[in-house]
Design a protein around this motif. Structure first.
Motif, PDB file in Angstrom:
ATOM      1  N   THR A 164      -1.697   0.615  -5.401  1.00 58.15           N
ATOM      2  CA  THR A 164      -1.319   1.338  -4.428  1.00 58.15           C
ATOM      3  C   THR A 164      -2.246   2.282  -3.768  1.00 58.15           C
ATOM      4  N   SER A 165      -3.141   2.888  -4.612  1.00 55.78           N
ATOM      5  CA  SER A 165      -3.805   4.162  -4.371  1.00 55.78           C
ATOM      6  C   SER A 165      -5.442   3.842  -3.846  1.00 55.78           C
ATOM      7  N   GLY A 166      -5.691   2.684  -3.950  1.00 49.74           N
ATOM      8  CA  GLY A 166      -7.203   2.225  -3.893  1.00 49.74           C
ATOM      9  C   GLY A 166      -7.561   0.950  -4.397  1.00 49.74           C
ATOM     10  N   GLY A 167      -8.242   1.073  -5.580  1.00 49.69           N
ATOM     11  CA  GLY A 167      -8.771  -0.074  -6.443  1.00 49.69           C
ATOM     12  C   GLY A 167      -9.851  -0.701  -5.689  1.00 49.69           C
ATOM     13  N   HIS A 168     -10.408  -1.935  -6.333  1.00 51.30           N
ATOM     14  CA  HIS A 168     -11.697  -2.778  -5.568  1.00 51.30           C
ATOM     15  C   HIS A 168     -11.488  -3.348  -4.387  1.00 51.30           C
ATOM     16  N   TRP A 169     -10.135  -3.502  -4.172  1.00 50.64           N
ATOM     17  CA  TRP A 169      -9.990  -4.179  -2.871  1.00 50.64           C
ATOM     18  C   TRP A 169     -10.352  -3.484  -1.505  1.00 50.64           C
ATOM     19  N   LEU A 201     -13.732  -3.257   0.034  1.00 52.24           N
ATOM     20  CA  LEU A 201     -14.200  -4.484   0.631  1.00 52.24           C
ATOM     21  C   LEU A 201     -13.176  -4.682   1.939  1.00 52.24           C
ATOM     22  N   VAL A 202     -12.153  -4.377   2.132  1.00 52.52           N
ATOM     23  CA  VAL A 202     -11.547  -4.399   3.203  1.00 52.52           C
ATOM     24  C   VAL A 202     -11.968  -3.665   4.377  1.00 52.52           C
ATOM     25  N   VAL A 203     -12.570  -2.229   4.069  1.00 51.27           N
ATOM     26  CA  VAL A 203     -12.919  -1.483   5.115  1.00 51.27           C
ATOM     27  C   VAL A 203     -14.299  -1.916   5.392  1.00 51.27           C
ATOM     28  N   PHE A 204     -14.940  -2.439   4.360  1.00 49.21           N
ATOM     29  CA  PHE A 204     -16.712  -2.954   4.806  1.00 49.21           C
ATOM     30  C   PHE A 204     -16.552  -3.999   5.734  1.00 49.21           C
ATOM     31  N   ASN A 205     -15.446  -5.058   5.627  1.00 47.85           N
ATOM     32  CA  ASN A 205     -15.119  -6.069   6.315  1.00 47.85           C
ATOM     33  C   ASN A 205     -15.024  -5.492   7.741  1.00 47.85           C
ATOM     34  N   SER A 206     -14.096  -4.494   8.002  1.00 48.07           N
ATOM     35  CA  SER A 206     -13.647  -3.779   9.141  1.00 48.07           C
ATOM     36  C   SER A 206     -15.142  -3.308   9.750  1.00 48.07           C
ATOM     37  N   LEU A 207     -15.821  -2.623   9.164  1.00 46.15           N
ATOM     38  CA  LEU A 207     -17.054  -2.004   9.406  1.00 46.15           C
ATOM     39  C   LEU A 207     -18.111  -3.014  10.233  1.00 46.15           C
ATOM     40  N   MET A 208     -18.271  -4.185   9.343  1.00 46.06           N
ATOM     41  CA  MET A 208     -19.024  -5.383  10.120  1.00 46.06           C
ATOM     42  C   MET A 208     -18.484  -5.918  11.222  1.00 46.06           C
ATOM     43  N   ILE A 209     -17.240  -6.367  10.979  1.00 43.47           N
ATOM     44  CA  ILE A 209     -16.507  -6.891  12.225  1.00 43.47           C
ATOM     45  C   ILE A 209     -16.544  -5.973  13.531  1.00 43.47           C
ATOM     46  N   MET A 257      -3.371  -6.348   4.267  1.00 48.66           N
ATOM     47  CA  MET A 257      -3.402  -6.057   2.767  1.00 48.66           C
ATOM     48  C   MET A 257      -3.293  -4.694   2.431  1.00 48.66           C
ATOM     49  N   ILE A 258      -3.757  -3.701   3.591  1.00 46.96           N
ATOM     50  CA  ILE A 258      -3.530  -2.370   3.243  1.00 46.96           C
ATOM     51  C   ILE A 258      -1.835  -1.753   3.206  1.00 46.96           C
ATOM     52  N   ALA A 259      -1.135  -2.383   4.332  1.00 44.02           N
ATOM     53  CA  ALA A 259       0.109  -2.131   4.042  1.00 44.02           C
ATOM     54  C   ALA A 259       0.950  -2.550   2.943  1.00 44.02           C
ATOM     55  N   ASN A 260       0.534  -3.867   2.354  1.00 45.12           N
ATOM     56  CA  ASN A 260       1.272  -4.338   1.374  1.00 45.12           C
ATOM     57  C   ASN A 260       0.738  -3.722   0.015  1.00 45.12           C
ATOM     58  N   ARG A 261      -0.294  -3.417   0.196  1.00 47.59           N
ATOM     59  CA  ARG A 261      -0.807  -2.674  -1.271  1.00 47.59           C
ATOM     60  C   ARG A 261      -1.304  -1.183  -1.374  1.00 47.59           C
ATOM     61  N   SER A 262      -0.667  -0.481  -0.361  1.00 48.56           N
ATOM     62  CA  SER A 262      -0.723   0.848  -0.236  1.00 48.56           C
ATOM     63  C   SER A 262       0.643   1.633  -0.629  1.00 48.56           C
ATOM     64  N   GLN A 263       0.735   2.818  -1.051  1.00 45.49           N
ATOM     65  CA  GLN A 263       2.187   3.582  -1.221  1.00 45.49           C
ATOM     66  C   GLN A 263       2.289   4.073   0.343  1.00 45.49           C
ATOM     67  N   SER A 264       3.510   4.252   0.554  1.00 43.65           N
ATOM     68  CA  SER A 264       3.930   4.707   2.018  1.00 43.65           C
ATOM     69  C   SER A 264       3.175   5.988   2.320  1.00 43.65           C
ATOM     70  N   LYS A 265       3.178   6.754   1.421  1.00 43.05           N
ATOM     71  CA  LYS A 265       2.903   8.332   1.664  1.00 43.05           C
ATOM     72  C   LYS A 265       1.183   8.116   1.816  1.00 43.05           C
ATOM     73  N   LEU A 266       0.701   6.952   1.528  1.00 41.32           N
ATOM     74  CA  LEU A 266      -1.029   7.047   1.788  1.00 41.32           C
ATOM     75  C   LEU A 266      -1.170   6.240   2.847  1.00 41.32           C
ATOM     76  N   TYR A 267      -0.261   5.829   3.691  1.00 44.43           N
ATOM     77  CA  TYR A 267      -0.628   5.021   4.664  1.00 44.43           C
ATOM     78  C   TYR A 267      -1.704   5.697   5.658  1.00 44.43           C
ATOM     79  N   GLU A 268      -1.417   6.996   6.218  1.00 45.56           N
ATOM     80  CA  GLU A 268      -2.187   7.490   7.146  1.00 45.56           C
ATOM     81  C   GLU A 268      -3.486   7.648   6.534  1.00 45.56           C
ATOM     82  N   ARG A 269      -3.797   7.935   5.099  1.00 44.91           N
ATOM     83  CA  ARG A 269      -5.034   7.960   4.823  1.00 44.91           C
ATOM     84  C   ARG A 269      -5.789   6.757   4.597  1.00 44.91           C
ATOM     85  N   ASN A 270      -5.140   5.732   4.139  1.00 44.34           N
ATOM     86  CA  ASN A 270      -5.793   4.464   4.016  1.00 44.34           C
ATOM     87  C   ASN A 270      -6.145   3.538   5.371  1.00 44.34           C
TER      88      ASN A 270
END
Length: 392
Positions: free
Chosen positions: A6-11, A14-22, A122-135
């Motif tokens: 929910t709060s971070g982890g290894h995934w 990787l998601v934000v790096f993909n966003s950076l490159m794309i 992936m962010i929506a499904n793996r993050s807690q609602s309270k962390l949506y704005e942060r993630n």
């Protein structure tokens, strides 16, 4: 769910790096395509149409992509999207006509859409609602970093002096970073989501049901209004620069300034939202963007434009992550991929319609395009004020 999920982890890195490159690669390719089109004889209206084709094919396929991602394939979507972008950029090395540009741009749009639907779901499904704005703030922070280094380096590589453009140098750079984007999500593409949605459940949910969720239509309108402003600015700032005698490198610097300013607000978006609330930050952001577009239409000084890019970039940085959080929070867990795809469809519709309309308006002068963008932001302010009266 575990805290790692929910709060971070290894995934998440990787998601934000993909966003950076794309996003970096897209912001290399799209402004250079505008220059390429001009070299091939396109006028302002045709540049707008070519820019609009980026969103045309994704507009058709977005719902299908959303349903696929809801079956646990968000990592695979990011991988396929990255590969499509790399292959299409390679094809651009050999494009020598406007019709071919109009074929390449929708392919770029499909690749970009796959990455965005996959990453956001992936962010929506793996993050807690309270962390949506942060993630989502982090996701779009790295997108803005890509928006900054893409046109800055791409413009420098493409600048041959005297407003001549070496498009292939920029396209080659884009190919490299799209390949890095694909490599970054290889691990994520080999596994399904931790809690995949059964196919029969996902199939029962219709787009109409998602659209009927309270405030959803307002959320996607606000999202598309924000996207339209950024998109039209990306396409038409090169034309404004040429009209004012500003070179390719300087236009790249201006686009980079806007992106860096957006990064500044996105890294702090979680704290800002907790302080002011979603309604206030969206209205504030749209209001400042409106005033900035009016100012942009009235100036011809590079340094004034640079200052406008700082202010407007900060304001524009709010809309996308805030509406991602808005849509994710009001959507059910088994339809988030579909909801995000509908949101992106609305964005793509704006990306089809607004550049095309802007191209027609620009025939009377590029400055008139920015008056139009100010009007769009006025609509966004009204929609937010009406939809979020008591939600915060």
């Amino acid at each position: 769910m575990s805290s790692k999920t929910t709060s971070g982890g290894h995934w998440l890195p990787l998601v934000v790096f993909n966003s950076l490159m794309i996003q970096g690669g897209i912001y290399v390719v799209r402004p250079i395509v505008s220059y390429k089109a001009l070299e091939l004889g396109a006028d302002a209206a045709m540049v707008g149409i070519i820019g609009a084709t980026f969103a045309l094919a994704p507009l058709i396929f977005a719902i299908r992509f959303g349903r696929a991602v809801d079956k646990g394939k968000s990592g695979l979507a990011m991988l396929f999207g990255s590969i499509i972008l790399a292959l299409t950029s390679f094809g651009l090395l050999f494009v020598d006509s406007i019709p071919l540009l109009m074929i390449a741009m929708p392919l770029l749009g499909i690749g970009h859409l796959l990455c965005m639907v996959g990453g956001q779901t992936m962010i929506a499904n793996r993050s807690q609602s309270k962390l949506y704005e942060r993630n989502f703030g982090l996701f779009t922070f790295y997108a803005s970093l890509g928006h900054a280094f893409g046109p800055l380096i791409g413009g420098w590589l493409a600048d041959s002096g005297e407003q001549r453009v070496n498009a292939n140098a920029a396209f080659t750079f884009a190919i490299v970073i799209f390949i890095l984007a694909a490599i970054s999500v290889l691990k994520l593409s080999t596994r399904r989501e931790n809690q995949p949605v059964p196919e029969k459940t996902s199939a029962k949910i219709t787009a109409r049901e998602v659209l009927s969720v309270p405030t959803f239509k307002s959320a996607i309108f606000v999202a598309s209004a924000t996207t339209a402003v950024v998109d039209v600015l990306l396409i038409f700032l090169p034309l404004l620069g040429r009209e004012l005698g500003i070179g390719v490198t300087e236009v790249g610097i201006l686009l980079a300034i806007r992106s860096v300013a957006s990064m500044a607000v996105r890294v702090l978006l979680g704290q800002i939202t907790n302080w002011l609330g979603l309604r206030k930050i969206l209205i504030w952001g749209a209001s400042v963007t409106l005033v900035s577009m009016l100012a942009l239409a009235l100036t011809d000084n590079f340094w004034v434009i640079a200052l406008i890019m700082v202010v407007s970039g900060f304001a524009m940085g709010i809309g996308q992550p805030a509406t991602m959080a808005w849509v994710s929070r009001i959507s059910s867990a088994d339809s988030r991929g579909l909801a995000i795809a509908i949101r992106l469809t609305a964005n793509r519709f704006g990306q089809v319609a607004m550049p095309a309309v802007a191209g027609l308006i620009a025939v009377g002068g590029v400055a008139s395009v920015f008056y139009m963008l100010a009007l769009v932001q006025a609509g966004s302010i009204l929609a937010t004020a009406r939809a979020l009266k008591s939600e915060d």
